[in-house]
Scaffold this motif. Structure first.
Motif, PDB file in Angstrom:
ATOM      1  N   ASP A  44      46.440 -29.042 -17.366  1.00  0.00           N
ATOM      2  CA  ASP A  44      47.328 -29.524 -16.308  1.00  0.00           C
ATOM      3  C   ASP A  44      47.629 -28.347 -15.395  1.00  0.00           C
ATOM      4  OD1 ASP A  44      49.255 -30.566 -14.650  1.00  0.00           O
ATOM      5  OD2 ASP A  44      50.455 -31.459 -16.245  1.00  0.00           O
ATOM      6  N   ILE A  45      46.842 -28.240 -14.322  1.00  0.00           N
ATOM      7  CA  ILE A  45      46.992 -27.128 -13.375  1.00  0.00           C
ATOM      8  C   ILE A  45      47.075 -27.701 -11.971  1.00  0.00           C
ATOM      9  CG2 ILE A  45      46.045 -24.971 -12.490  1.00  0.00           C
ATOM     10  CD1 ILE A  45      44.378 -24.752 -15.036  1.00  0.00           C
ATOM     11  N   GLU A  46      48.173 -27.470 -11.295  1.00  0.00           N
ATOM     12  CA  GLU A  46      48.318 -27.945  -9.926  1.00  0.00           C
ATOM     13  C   GLU A  46      47.875 -26.855  -8.960  1.00  0.00           C
ATOM     14  OE1 GLU A  46      51.482 -30.366  -7.108  1.00  0.00           O
ATOM     15  OE2 GLU A  46      52.025 -29.777  -9.154  1.00  0.00           O
ATOM     16  N   ARG A  47      47.097 -27.276  -7.950  1.00  0.00           N
ATOM     17  CA  ARG A  47      46.579 -26.392  -6.911  1.00  0.00           C
ATOM     18  C   ARG A  47      45.572 -25.373  -7.457  1.00  0.00           C
ATOM     19  NH1 ARG A  47      49.224 -27.928  -2.575  1.00  0.00           N
ATOM     20  NH2 ARG A  47      51.345 -28.739  -2.792  1.00  0.00           N
ATOM     21  N   LEU A  48      44.796 -25.795  -8.433  1.00  0.00           N
ATOM     22  CA  LEU A  48      43.673 -24.990  -8.899  1.00  0.00           C
ATOM     23  C   LEU A  48      42.647 -24.873  -7.777  1.00  0.00           C
ATOM     24  CD1 LEU A  48      42.156 -23.645 -11.337  1.00  0.00           C
ATOM     25  CD2 LEU A  48      41.156 -25.903 -11.765  1.00  0.00           C
ATOM     26  N   CYS A  49      42.076 -23.697  -7.622  1.00  0.00           N
ATOM     27  CA  CYS A  49      41.056 -23.453  -6.595  1.00  0.00           C
ATOM     28  C   CYS A  49      39.734 -23.135  -7.279  1.00  0.00           C
ATOM     29  CB  CYS A  49      41.486 -22.306  -5.684  1.00  0.00           C
ATOM     30  SG  CYS A  49      40.288 -21.902  -4.397  1.00  0.00           S
ATOM     31  N   ASN A  57      27.094 -31.222 -17.608  1.00  0.00           N
ATOM     32  CA  ASN A  57      27.292 -31.873 -18.897  1.00  0.00           C
ATOM     33  C   ASN A  57      28.640 -31.462 -19.508  1.00  0.00           C
ATOM     34  OD1 ASN A  57      26.523 -33.633 -20.969  1.00  0.00           O
ATOM     35  ND2 ASN A  57      25.633 -31.977 -22.191  1.00  0.00           N
ATOM     36  N   VAL A  58      29.679 -31.587 -18.693  1.00  0.00           N
ATOM     37  CA  VAL A  58      31.040 -31.245 -19.119  1.00  0.00           C
ATOM     38  C   VAL A  58      31.858 -32.530 -19.235  1.00  0.00           C
ATOM     39  CG1 VAL A  58      33.157 -29.997 -18.541  1.00  0.00           C
ATOM     40  CG2 VAL A  58      30.920 -28.963 -18.060  1.00  0.00           C
ATOM     41  N   VAL A  59      32.618 -32.651 -20.318  1.00  0.00           N
ATOM     42  CA  VAL A  59      33.503 -33.793 -20.515  1.00  0.00           C
ATOM     43  C   VAL A  59      34.933 -33.349 -20.241  1.00  0.00           C
ATOM     44  CG1 VAL A  59      34.365 -35.516 -22.141  1.00  0.00           C
ATOM     45  CG2 VAL A  59      31.965 -34.796 -22.237  1.00  0.00           C
ATOM     46  N   PHE A  60      35.596 -34.038 -19.301  1.00  0.00           N
ATOM     47  CA  PHE A  60      36.990 -33.759 -18.971  1.00  0.00           C
ATOM     48  C   PHE A  60      37.861 -34.804 -19.669  1.00  0.00           C
ATOM     49  CE2 PHE A  60      34.464 -31.902 -15.674  1.00  0.00           C
ATOM     50  CZ  PHE A  60      35.166 -30.791 -15.216  1.00  0.00           C
ATOM     51  N   ILE A  61      38.775 -34.357 -20.518  1.00  0.00           N
ATOM     52  CA  ILE A  61      39.637 -35.271 -21.273  1.00  0.00           C
ATOM     53  C   ILE A  61      41.101 -34.955 -20.961  1.00  0.00           C
ATOM     54  CG2 ILE A  61      40.348 -36.078 -23.556  1.00  0.00           C
ATOM     55  CD1 ILE A  61      37.596 -35.327 -24.596  1.00  0.00           C
ATOM     56  N   ASP A  62      41.824 -35.966 -20.486  1.00  0.00           N
ATOM     57  CA  ASP A  62      43.265 -35.830 -20.241  1.00  0.00           C
ATOM     58  C   ASP A  62      43.572 -34.607 -19.375  1.00  0.00           C
ATOM     59  OD1 ASP A  62      45.946 -36.545 -20.411  1.00  0.00           O
ATOM     60  OD2 ASP A  62      46.285 -35.385 -22.250  1.00  0.00           O
ATOM     61  N   VAL A  63      42.881 -34.520 -18.223  1.00  0.00           N
ATOM     62  CA  VAL A  63      43.096 -33.386 -17.325  1.00  0.00           C
ATOM     63  C   VAL A  63      43.821 -33.845 -16.063  1.00  0.00           C
ATOM     64  CG1 VAL A  63      41.119 -32.089 -18.188  1.00  0.00           C
ATOM     65  CG2 VAL A  63      40.835 -33.599 -16.214  1.00  0.00           C
TER      66      VAL A  63
END
Length: 214
Positions: A44-49, A57-63
Motif C-alpha cells: 500500500d504505497i500512495e504516489r509511487l513513481c 510474469n508478476v502476480v499482484f495480490i491485495d495491492v
C-alpha cells in the motif's frame, strides 16, 4: 480502420533483477529494474513513481498504488486483478497478455498506453482521461466494465469484447468500434454521433433507443 500511433516505452537494456522491497527508494521511486516470476503482495504505497521498469510474469495480490506514476513501463503476462491504480498518471506504458479483472484505473490520466490481449472483466476507467490509448484484441478488455464519464481522445478499440460495458456520459463521437463484440452496451445517446459500428451492432443501439425488436 486507422490505428492510433502509440509511443512505445523507452526501456534500457540489461535491467537489473530486483526484489520489490529492495527496489523501492526512501522517496518511493522505482527506476530501471526488472521484476520477474514473483508475487507482490499487500503493498500500500500512495504516489509511487515507477520508471523504465519491466514487470514480467508478476502476480499482484491485495495491492493499492493510488496516484501511482508510471513512465516507460511494461507489464507482460502479469496478474493485476483488483489492483488499485486509481488517480494514476500513466505514460508510455504497455500492458501485454495480462489479467486485469476488477482493476481500478478510475480518475487516471493515460497517454501513449497500449493494452494488448488482456482480460479485464469489471475493470474501471471511469472519470479517466485517455489520449493515444489502444485496446488491441482484448478478449474481455472492458466486458461488464465501467468507462463512464471518461474522456477518450485518439483512443482505439480493435477486436475487443465490450459486452455490458458502460460508456454513459462518455462521448463515442466519431470513434470506430466496428470490430468489437457486444450485444448490450450502456451509452449516452446524445454522445454517439458519427460512432462507427458493424451491422450486427444495430440491434443493440436500437434497444438503447427504446425500440422493441420482434
Amino acid at each position: 480502420m486507422n490505428k492510433i500511433a502509440i509511443q512505445k516505452p523507452n526501456i534500457p537494456e540489461n535491467l537489473q533483477t530486483a526484489d520489490f522491497h529492495d527496489a523501492v527508494t526512501q522517496d518511493d521511486v522505482i527506476s530501471m529494474h526488472l521484476f520477474e516470476d514473483c508475487t507482490i503482495c499487500g503493498e500500500d504505497i500512495e504516489r509511487l513513481c515507477v520508471e523504465k521498469t519491466v514487470f514480467r510474469n508478476v502476480v499482484f495480490i491485495d495491492v493499492s498504488f493510488r496516484h501511482i506514476e508510471l513512465t516507460d513501463v511494461i507489464f507482460e503476462k502479469c496478474d493485476l486483478s483488483n489492483a488499485d491504480f486509481s488517480g494514476a498518471v500513466i505514460h508510455r506504458t504497455s500492458v501485454k497478455q495480462s489479467k486485469m479483472v476488477g482493476m481500478n484505473v478510475a480518475e487516471a490520466t493515460l497517454r501513449n498506453v497500449s493494452f494488448e490481449e488482456c482480460h479485464g472483466h469489471f475493470s474501471s476507467f471511469s472519470y479517466s482521461n485517455m489520449k493515444q490509448v489502444r485496446f488491441d484484441h482484448c478478449a474481455c478488455a472492458l466486458m461488464q466494465s465501467e468507462c463512464s464519464n471518461t474522456v477518450l481522445q485518439q483512443t482505439h478499440f480493435d477486436g475487443c469484447e465490450l459486452e455490458g460495458a458502460s460508456f454513459t456520459g462518455t462521448s463515442l463521437q466519431n470513434m470506430d468500434i466496428s470490430t468489437c463484440r457486444f450485444e448490450q452496451l450502456h451509452v449516452s445517446l446524445d454522445k454517439l454521433k458519427g460512432c462507427k459500428i458493424a451491422p450486427e451492432h444495430a440491434i443493440a443501439f436500437a434497444r438503447a433507443l427504446g425500440a422493441v425488436i420482434v
